[in-house]
Enzyme design. Structure first.
Site, PDB file in Angstrom:
ATOM      1  N   ASP A  93     -41.003 -48.659 -65.513  1.00 46.28           N
ATOM      2  CA  ASP A  93     -40.941 -48.170 -64.037  1.00 46.28           C
ATOM      3  C   ASP A  93     -42.474 -47.840 -63.601  1.00 46.28           C
ATOM      4  O   ASP A  93     -42.395 -47.422 -62.473  1.00 46.28           O
ATOM      5  CB  ASP A  93     -40.067 -46.865 -64.251  1.00 46.28           C
ATOM      6  CG  ASP A  93     -40.888 -45.779 -65.095  1.00 46.28           C
ATOM      7  OD1 ASP A  93     -41.806 -46.106 -65.599  1.00 46.28           O
ATOM      8  OD2 ASP A  93     -40.046 -44.756 -65.099  1.00 46.28           O
ATOM      9  N   GLU A 122     -44.065 -40.199 -64.062  1.00 43.28           N
ATOM     10  CA  GLU A 122     -43.028 -41.158 -63.655  1.00 43.28           C
ATOM     11  C   GLU A 122     -43.091 -41.384 -61.850  1.00 43.28           C
ATOM     12  O   GLU A 122     -43.788 -40.909 -61.118  1.00 43.28           O
ATOM     13  CB  GLU A 122     -41.651 -40.631 -63.840  1.00 43.28           C
ATOM     14  CG  GLU A 122     -41.337 -40.193 -65.291  1.00 43.28           C
ATOM     15  CD  GLU A 122     -41.024 -41.377 -66.096  1.00 43.28           C
ATOM     16  OE1 GLU A 122     -41.320 -42.481 -65.505  1.00 43.28           O
ATOM     17  OE2 GLU A 122     -40.663 -41.370 -67.106  1.00 43.28           O
TER      18      GLU A 122
END
Ligand code: F6R
Length: 252
Positions: free
Chosen positions: A136, A143
């Site tokens: 990702d 994140e």
């Protein structure tokens, strides 16, 4: 960004080890940021070989790891403490008192994170930060959506990361800790040199977005485009979606 494309995982690992060796030979008390995960294992193997066969001396280096799971004691088999000692530190002559790996069991995480940042500053900052990349686009455990100016703090892991890391917890996603302490994107960006390694097809999309996409918090690694000394060492599969031509490592 300097993008180096190597033939395969072993060539990527050897090339990365060359950068680490060059730094330690030039600056024996270098401050090195380490990463965990599958990607740097070959690099660590090569550093162990250099230590054993060629006498590469780690006795004065200072280390800072990127991250650690919240709630896992240091001696847990899947803690990043265990990972670093098993895969690198116990095989080289690093001074244990120079090793810093975030502690995921501290009661006051916020105060601890501030201390971690102070400690990095006290040693004059990180000379070389080794990084992997998540599918990702995460670096450390920053994140998608992480502030690009973030500092060391607690983060909740994304679903892709939990899925990817379940392999270390008997394939059971429910056993993967949901949170981690991680250096922030801003912390990482202060390292003098960034060395990101990526191997395999499943990293190709994230690599493409990092190198050729816009800078966005949705792909935290893309901030590396703003770093004056960011080096990406890829194998051919991880580089397979790049559209422009990059330096090809002809030494492999
Ligand atoms: C690990 C870390 C993570 C990993 C990334 C890739 O300390 O900070 O960002 O580098 O999740 O993991 P692997 O190498 O297992 O694909």
């Amino acid at each position: 960004m300097r993008v180096i494309i190597t033939k395969d995982y072993d060539a990527m690992s050897r090339r990365a080890a060359g950068f680490v060796r060059e730094l330690i030979e030039r600056k024996p008390d270098a401050v090195i940021g380490f990463a965990t995960g599958s990607t740097p294992i070959g690099l660590y193997r090569e550093l162990i070989r250099m230590h054993r066969e060629e006498g590469l001396d780690f006795s004065k280096i200072v280390t800072f790891n990127l991250d650690e799971y919240i709630g896992l004691p240091k001696d847990h088999p899947e803690s990043y403490h265990t990972f670093m000692w098993e895969n690198l530190f116990k095989h080289i002559n690093v001074n244990p008192s120079n090793v810093h790996i975030p502690d995921g069991t501290v009661p006051d995480v916020e105060a601890y994170c501030e201390w971690y940042e102070e400690r990095i500053k006290k040693f004059g900052g990180i000379d070389l930060q080794i990084l992997g990349i998540g599918r990702d686009g995460h670096i450390g455990f920053n994140e998608p959506g992480s502030s690009l100016g973030s500092r060391t703090r607690i983060k909740t892991l994304a679903k892709e990361t939990l899925e990817d890391n379940a392999r270390f917890f008997g394939g059971d996603i429910n056993k993967v800790p949901k949170q981690a302490i991680t250096m922030g994107v801003g912390t990482i960006m202060e390292a003098k040199v960034l060395l990101l390694l990526a191997s395999g097809k499943k990293k190709a999309e994230a690599v493409k977005k990092t190198v050729e996409g816009p800078i966005t918090a949705m792909v935290p690694a893309s901030i590396m485009q703003l770093h004056p000394k960011a080096i990406l060492i890829l194998d051919q599969e991880a580089a397979s979606l790049l559209e422009r031509e990059y330096e090809y490592d002809s030494t492999v």
